[in-house]
Design a protein around this motif. Structure first.
Motif, PDB file in Angstrom:
ATOM      1  N   ALA A  98      97.886 -13.368  11.686  1.00 18.13           N
ATOM      2  CA  ALA A  98      99.148 -13.099  10.995  1.00 18.13           C
ATOM      3  C   ALA A  98      98.904 -12.338   9.696  1.00 18.13           C
ATOM      4  O   ALA A  98      99.664 -11.422   9.340  1.00 18.13           O
ATOM      5  CB  ALA A  98      99.870 -14.412  10.711  1.00 18.13           C
ATOM      6  N   PHE A  99      97.841 -12.694   8.987  1.00 17.73           N
ATOM      7  CA  PHE A  99      97.490 -11.975   7.755  1.00 17.73           C
ATOM      8  C   PHE A  99      97.172 -10.516   8.060  1.00 17.73           C
ATOM      9  O   PHE A  99      97.620  -9.601   7.352  1.00 17.73           O
ATOM     10  CB  PHE A  99      96.295 -12.647   7.095  1.00 17.73           C
ATOM     11  N   LEU A 100      96.394 -10.289   9.122  1.00 10.32           N
ATOM     12  CA  LEU A 100      96.043  -8.911   9.485  1.00 10.32           C
ATOM     13  C   LEU A 100      97.263  -8.108   9.906  1.00 10.32           C
ATOM     14  O   LEU A 100      97.361  -6.906   9.603  1.00 10.32           O
ATOM     15  CB  LEU A 100      95.017  -8.928  10.616  1.00 10.32           C
ATOM     16  N   SER A 101      98.204  -8.757  10.588  1.00 11.95           N
ATOM     17  CA  SER A 101      99.411  -8.051  11.030  1.00 11.95           C
ATOM     18  C   SER A 101     100.296  -7.646   9.858  1.00 11.95           C
ATOM     19  O   SER A 101     100.994  -6.625   9.915  1.00 11.95           O
ATOM     20  CB  SER A 101     100.204  -8.933  12.003  1.00 11.95           C
ATOM     21  N   ASP A 102     100.271  -8.446   8.794  1.00 14.58           N
ATOM     22  CA  ASP A 102     101.120  -8.177   7.630  1.00 14.58           C
ATOM     23  C   ASP A 102     100.432  -7.331   6.571  1.00 14.58           C
ATOM     24  O   ASP A 102     101.038  -7.016   5.541  1.00 14.58           O
ATOM     25  CB  ASP A 102     101.562  -9.503   6.993  1.00 14.58           C
TER      26      ASP A 102
END
Length: 240
Positions: A98-102
């Protein structure tokens, strides 16, 4: 189990079984035994629940990690996490994903390579992994403190009941005017039953705490290692 031959002392029968010993004991001893019985029920409930929880984590987590080691991209890892049963390892991965996607890579793509995360972004990713690992450890360690508390407090409660019971037995001997051992033995035996009960409560609680604390440390180390494996996957994929 027989404790002694049934005789009469002061018109009252001497207890010959543990049940009779408890029912014939004074109020202080009975209250101590009742409280210790409650602590024992709580202790065994925690032990059984944690045994099931750690067994489930070990089974599902090991399977996910073994399959994760064979994936080549984050997309493959995301599909693997989605189809598997939720466990601490999948939650750490999903938090990182989720961090990488954001996050927009600080280093733009070139003709030779794709976009990459900057040093500050990689450090932020490590902090995210550490944060989720700590959260999973806290969740797995829930109620272990209660086991440690029961293991350390139970002997003191038993000792408290024993001391008051012995005092009561000697006061009763003084009031009756009899100084022989038959007069004081039943009261002392009733008082000592609190100590025996306390040890029966404390020993399983201490064993359970030590075993689960050891397993928790092992899982915590595996989660940290998994975070390093995830970083390595991003490096192989060219995203770091």
């Amino acid at each position: 189990m027989m404790l002694a031959t049934l005789i009469a002392q002061g018109g009252q029968p001497v207890p010959t079984t543990y049940v009779e010993l408890i029912t014939a004991s004074d109020t202080v001893t009975q209250v101590s035994l009742g409280f210790l019985a409650l602590l024992s029920a709580i202790s065994w409930t925690i032990i059984f629940a944690k045994w099931l929880e750690y067994r489930r984590v070990r089974s599902t987590g090991t399977k996910f990690v073994q399959e994760f080691e064979r994936v080549r991209t984050m997309e493959d890892a995301a599909r693997l996490a989605a189809k598997g049963k939720p466990n601490p390892f999948t939650r750490v991965f999903l938090r990182a994903n989720a961090f990488l996607s954001d996050t927009t890579p600080a280093l733009g793509a070139t003709t030779e390579r794709g976009a990459r995360l900057g040093a500050a972004q990689v450090e932020a990713l490590r902090q995210v992994l550490d944060s989720q690992t700590d959260a999973e450890r806290d969740a797995l360690g829930r109620y272990l403190t209660a086991l440690a508390t029961i293991g350390s407090v139970s002997p003191l409660i038993g000792l408290f009941g024993t001391v008051l019971g012995v005092i009561s037995a000697f006061l009763g001997m003084t009031q009756s005017g009899s100084g022989n051992i038959a007069a004081v033995a039943p009261g002392v035996a009733q008082a000592l039953s609190a100590t025996a009960m306390a040890l029966a409560v404390a020993i399983p609680a201490v064993f359970g705490y030590n075993i689960f604390a050891s397993r928790l440390n092992g899982i915590d180390g595996e989660l940290e290692g998994f975070g390093s494996e995830l970083i390595a996957l991003l490096v192989r994929e060219g995203r770091i």
